[in-house]
Design a protein around this motif. Structure first.
Motif, PDB file in Angstrom:
ATOM      1  N   UNK A  63      77.252  24.276  17.882  1.00  0.00           N
ATOM      2  CA  UNK A  63      76.739  22.454  17.223  1.00  0.00           C
ATOM      3  C   UNK A  63      77.202  22.425  15.918  1.00  0.00           C
ATOM      4  N   UNK A  64      77.296  20.901  15.968  1.00  0.00           N
ATOM      5  CA  UNK A  64      77.238  19.908  14.834  1.00  0.00           C
ATOM      6  C   UNK A  64      76.745  19.425  14.688  1.00  0.00           C
ATOM      7  N   UNK A  65      76.117  19.246  13.391  1.00  0.00           N
ATOM      8  CA  UNK A  65      74.842  19.168  12.985  1.00  0.00           C
ATOM      9  C   UNK A  65      74.803  18.083  11.342  1.00  0.00           C
ATOM     10  N   UNK A  66      74.243  17.239  11.429  1.00  0.00           N
ATOM     11  CA  UNK A  66      74.556  16.914  10.124  1.00  0.00           C
ATOM     12  C   UNK A  66      73.204  16.667   9.429  1.00  0.00           C
ATOM     13  N   UNK A  67      72.492  17.276   8.220  1.00  0.00           N
ATOM     14  CA  UNK A  67      71.656  17.304   7.830  1.00  0.00           C
ATOM     15  C   UNK A  67      70.578  16.943   6.869  1.00  0.00           C
ATOM     16  N   UNK A  68      70.203  16.340   5.855  1.00  0.00           N
ATOM     17  CA  UNK A  68      69.065  15.578   5.046  1.00  0.00           C
ATOM     18  C   UNK A  68      68.354  16.795   4.399  1.00  0.00           C
ATOM     19  N   UNK A  69      68.684  16.683   3.036  1.00  0.00           N
ATOM     20  CA  UNK A  69      67.533  17.511   2.269  1.00  0.00           C
ATOM     21  C   UNK A  69      66.380  16.825   2.061  1.00  0.00           C
ATOM     22  N   UNK A  70      65.084  16.903   2.504  1.00  0.00           N
ATOM     23  CA  UNK A  70      63.787  15.805   2.296  1.00  0.00           C
ATOM     24  C   UNK A  70      63.446  16.358   1.224  1.00  0.00           C
ATOM     25  N   UNK A  71      62.449  18.157   1.258  1.00  0.00           N
ATOM     26  CA  UNK A  71      61.147  18.511   0.139  1.00  0.00           C
ATOM     27  C   UNK A  71      62.036  20.068   0.211  1.00  0.00           C
ATOM     28  N   UNK A  72      61.710  20.938  -0.902  1.00  0.00           N
ATOM     29  CA  UNK A  72      61.981  21.884  -1.126  1.00  0.00           C
ATOM     30  C   UNK A  72      60.888  21.917  -1.765  1.00  0.00           C
ATOM     31  N   UNK A  73      59.907  22.872  -1.371  1.00  0.00           N
ATOM     32  CA  UNK A  73      58.244  23.742  -1.651  1.00  0.00           C
ATOM     33  C   UNK A  73      58.648  24.799  -1.838  1.00  0.00           C
ATOM     34  N   UNK A  74      57.821  25.640  -2.871  1.00  0.00           N
ATOM     35  CA  UNK A  74      57.658  26.572  -3.778  1.00  0.00           C
ATOM     36  C   UNK A  74      57.095  27.859  -2.641  1.00  0.00           C
ATOM     37  N   UNK A  75      56.205  28.114  -1.692  1.00  0.00           N
ATOM     38  CA  UNK A  75      55.972  28.597  -1.241  1.00  0.00           C
ATOM     39  C   UNK A  75      56.822  28.840  -0.018  1.00  0.00           C
ATOM     40  N   UNK A  76      56.102  29.745   0.757  1.00  0.00           N
ATOM     41  CA  UNK A  76      56.515  29.374   2.835  1.00  0.00           C
ATOM     42  C   UNK A  76      55.625  28.593   3.548  1.00  0.00           C
ATOM     43  N   UNK A  77      56.484  27.225   3.831  1.00  0.00           N
ATOM     44  CA  UNK A  77      56.211  26.393   4.034  1.00  0.00           C
ATOM     45  C   UNK A  77      54.825  25.568   3.457  1.00  0.00           C
ATOM     46  N   UNK A 129      53.593  25.522   0.288  1.00  0.00           N
ATOM     47  CA  UNK A 129      53.174  25.306  -1.914  1.00  0.00           C
ATOM     48  C   UNK A 129      53.999  24.255  -2.420  1.00  0.00           C
ATOM     49  N   UNK A 130      53.894  24.695  -3.825  1.00  0.00           N
ATOM     50  CA  UNK A 130      54.096  23.670  -4.637  1.00  0.00           C
ATOM     51  C   UNK A 130      55.331  22.838  -4.701  1.00  0.00           C
ATOM     52  N   UNK A 131      55.139  21.526  -4.923  1.00  0.00           N
ATOM     53  CA  UNK A 131      56.353  20.258  -3.754  1.00  0.00           C
ATOM     54  C   UNK A 131      57.536  20.262  -4.930  1.00  0.00           C
ATOM     55  N   UNK A 132      58.349  20.684  -4.911  1.00  0.00           N
ATOM     56  CA  UNK A 132      59.612  21.114  -6.610  1.00  0.00           C
ATOM     57  C   UNK A 132      60.262  20.140  -6.332  1.00  0.00           C
ATOM     58  N   UNK A 133      60.636  19.984  -5.176  1.00  0.00           N
ATOM     59  CA  UNK A 133      61.921  18.556  -4.774  1.00  0.00           C
ATOM     60  C   UNK A 133      61.660  17.748  -3.929  1.00  0.00           C
ATOM     61  N   UNK A 134      61.525  16.246  -3.867  1.00  0.00           N
ATOM     62  CA  UNK A 134      61.263  15.356  -3.231  1.00  0.00           C
ATOM     63  C   UNK A 134      62.145  14.323  -2.939  1.00  0.00           C
ATOM     64  N   UNK A 135      62.631  14.215  -1.765  1.00  0.00           N
ATOM     65  CA  UNK A 135      64.080  12.545  -1.688  1.00  0.00           C
ATOM     66  C   UNK A 135      63.392  12.009  -1.287  1.00  0.00           C
ATOM     67  N   UNK A 136      62.206  12.032  -0.995  1.00  0.00           N
ATOM     68  CA  UNK A 136      61.157  10.025  -0.509  1.00  0.00           C
ATOM     69  C   UNK A 136      59.600  10.085  -1.688  1.00  0.00           C
TER      70      UNK A 136
END
Length: 490
Positions: free
Chosen positions: A275-289, A291-298
Motif C-alpha cells: 500500500x501507499x502511506x503518507x505519515x506525519x510524526x507527532x510524538x516520541x515517547x521514551x517508554x512503551x506506549x 513514558x516521558x515525551x521526548x518530542x511533540x510536534x504540536x
C-alpha cells in the motif's frame, strides 16, 4: 524414568530451538495489530502492512478486543518479536504507533492518507505479482532523513531496525526481490512510504529476442518466417523507449528471472505492490506506549512544566517500586508462615503418634503384669466366711442393667400427641354411642311385643307347618347352608 514424548512433540519445530538458524533468530520480528473501533479499510490496511513485513511477522495473528498490550508483550520474547505496529482510528484521524519491544521507545505517526494494495495493483497497466517475492525480507531505502534533530535520527534508526540487516559479503541477489522506500519531505514534514517489487530485464536485445529469452510465447501471425520475427525492425513501437544508461547494471550473480545471467547487462525496474502511506510524526515517547515525551510536534512546554512532569513521574515510579517491594515481602512472609504452620502440624502429628504408642505399650504392660482378682477369695478375706453358691456365679442366666431398685419393671407407656389422642377419643365416643343406640332399639322392640319372641316364632312355624318341641325348637332343622335335612314328625 521420564515420560516418553510422542511423535507430534518430536516433529514440532517450535520445541526445537536448535532447528532455527541463527540469522532467523536474530532477525527482527514484528506484530502488526489494530486497536479500538476500526473501519474495514483500516483492517485491510493492517493486513497489507503485514504483507510488507513478511516473512518475519505474524501474518495470521488473531487479535481480540479483550487483549491488551501486556498480552502481546508477554509472548514477544518467546517469538523473538522486536517491533510492534499498532493502528488506531479516532474522530480526528488515523494513527500508527511504532514501538520497540520490550521497553520502547514509541513513535506516533498520523496517517494523512493511504491507498490499499488492491487499489494500487488495479491501477497498473501491467500487473505483476509474484508470491515467491514474499519469502524473503524486503530492502529498506531511506531518502532525505539527514535533517537536524534527535527525532530525525531516532526515526531513521527505527525504520532501519524494522528489517534485517544485509551482509554485503555473503548476500544473494536472488533473495532481494522487494524494496520499501521511505522518502522524507522537509517542507511538508511528511514521510511517503512505497512498496515495490524488483525486476531485472535484459537490455541490448530487440523485442522478439527479449520475448524468447524471457520464455514468452511469440505471435508469428504477421511473419512468414522465424527469422523475420527476429530481424524485423518494425516490431518496435513508438511507445517503447530506450533504456536509460543509469538504470543499467552488470549483474555479479545470476538471478531467478530469465535472461538475468551472471555478468550480463540488465535494467532494474520497479513494479509497485502497495500500500501507499503518507505519515506525519507527532510524538516520541521514551517508554512503551507510556513514558516521558521526548518530542511533540504540536505541543510545546516550558522547562518548569517539563521538570514538574518529570518529578511527578519519578514519584509515581518510586511509589510503584515501593508497592511492589511491599507485595514481595508480604508474599514471602505468608509463604514463611505457611511453612511454619505446616512444620508445626507435622510435629504435632508426630508427637501425638508417639504419645498414643507409649500409652498403648503401657496399657499392654499393665494388663500383662496384673492378675485377675477373684471375688470369692476377696469375700473370704474380708468377711471370713464361705459365700453362697449363687452369689458369684460367672454365667448368669440373664443380664440386666440394675437401676438400684428391686421393683419389677413395667410396660412402657405410649405417649401420644394431641392429634392422635383426640382421634382415638372421638373413635371411642362413636363406638359407645352406637352400642347405646343398639341397646335402646332392642329394648323398645321387646316392650312392644311383650315378650313375643316365642309368639312370633310360633306363627312362623305354623305358617311353615311345623311344631315346637319342649326346648322351643322347630321340627324343621336347617343346616348351615340353609337347606332342610330331616323329616317332619306327624
Amino acid at each position: 524414568m521420564g515420560k516418553r514424548k510422542g511423535k507430534c512433540v518430536k516433529r514440532n519445530l517450535s520445541t526445537k530451538q536448535a532447528a532455527e538458524p541463527e540469522h532467523v533468530v536474530k532477525a527482527p520480528h514484528s506484530f502488526v495489530i489494530h486497536r479500538g473501533n476500526c473501519s474495514k479499510n483500516l483492517m485491510d490496511l493492517t493486513k497489507d502492512f503485514r504483507k510488507i513485513m513478511e516473512p518475519f511477522t505474524a501474518s495470521q495473528l488473531k487479535e481480540r478486543k479483550k487483549n491488551t498490550i501486556k498480552d502481546f508483550l508477554s509472548i514477544s520474547g518467546y517469538l523473538h518479536v522486536s517491533h510492534m505496529m499498532v493502528f488506531t482510528e479516532t474522530e480526528l484521524g488515523t494513527y500508527m504507533r511504532l514501538a520497540r519491544l520490550p521497553r520502547g521507545p514509541t513513535l506516533t505517526f498520523r496517517v494523512q492518507n493511504y491507498s490499499l494494495a488492491r487499489d494500487v495493483v488495479s491501477s497498473l497497466r501491467k500487473q505483476y505479482v509474484n508470491a515467491r517475492a514474499f519469502q524473503n525480507a524486503p530492502l529498506i531505502v531511506l531518502n532525505s532523513f539527514s535533517g537536524e534533530g534527535m527525532h530525525m535520527k531516532l526515526m531513521a534508526t527505527m525504520f532501519q531496525n524494522m528489517f534485517p540487516t544485509i551482509n554485503i559479503t555473503n548476500v544473494k541477489l536472488k533473495n532481494i526481490r522487494r524494496c520499501v522506500l521511505m522518502n522524507y519531505n522537509p517542507t511538508t514534514k511528511l514521510i511517503d512510504m512505497r512498496h515495490y517489487i524488483i525486476r531485472a530485464v535484459p537490455v541490448g536485445l530487440n523485442k522478439g529476442v527479449k520475448k524468447m529469452v524471457q520464455g514468452k510465447i511469440p505471435n508469428l501471425n504477421r511473419c512468414k518466417d522465424m527469422s523475420e520475427f527476429f530481424d524485423k525492425a518494425a516490431l518496435l513501437s513508438e511507445s517503447e523507449f530506450e533504456e536509460d544508461a543509469t538504470n543499467q547494471v552488470t549483474l555479479p550473480q545470476s538471478l531467478a528471472s530469465r535472461g538475468a545471467a551472471e555478468n550480463s547487462q540488465s535494467a532494474i525496474r520497479l513494479v509497485e505492490l502497495g500500500p501507499r502511506m503518507s505519515l506525519h510524526l507527532i510524538k516520541v515517547e521514551d517508554g512503551l506506549m507510556d513514558g516521558e515525551v521526548l518530542f511533540h510536534e504540536l505541543v510545546e512546554k516550558t522547562d518548569e512544566e517539563k521538570a514538574l512532569i518529570k518529578k511527578k513521574r519519578e514519584e509515581k515510579r518510586r511509589l510503584k517500586e515501593k508497592r511492589k517491594s511491599q507485595q514481595d515481602e508480604n508474599v514471602k512472609r505468608k509463604q514463611k508462615e505457611k511453612e511454619d504452620l505446616k512444620q508445626k502440624a507435622l510435629e504435632g502429628i508426630k508427637k501425638k503418634k508417639e504419645l498414643t504408642e507409649n500409652q498403648r505399650l503401657s496399657e499392654l504392660a499393665d494388663a500383662e503384669g496384673q492378675e485377675p482378682e477373684d471375688d470369692a477369695v476377696y469375700y473370704r478375706q474380708e468377711v471370713g466366711a464361705e459365700p453362697e453358691p449363687d452369689l458369684f456365679s460367672r454365667n448368669p442366666t440373664r443380664k440386666r442393667k440394675s437401676d438400684g431398685t428391686d421393683e419389677p419393671r413395667g410396660f412402657k407407656k405410649i405417649r401420644l400427641d394431641k392429634k392422635l389422642n383426640k382421634k382415638y377419643q372421638n373413635k371411642n365416643e362413636k363406638t359407645k354411642e352406637r352400642s347405646t343406640t343398639r341397646a335402646t332399639d332392642r329394648d323398645s322392640r321387646t316392650r312392644q311385643h311383650g315378650g313375643g319372641k316365642f309368639k312370633n316364632s310360633d306363627s312362623r312355624n305354623k305358617r311353615a307347618g311345623g311344631k315346637f318341641n319342649k326346648f322351643n325348637k322347630s321340627g324343621n332343622t336347617k343346616s348351615k347352608g340353609g337347606k332342610s335335612k330331616g323329616k317332619q314328625r306327624k
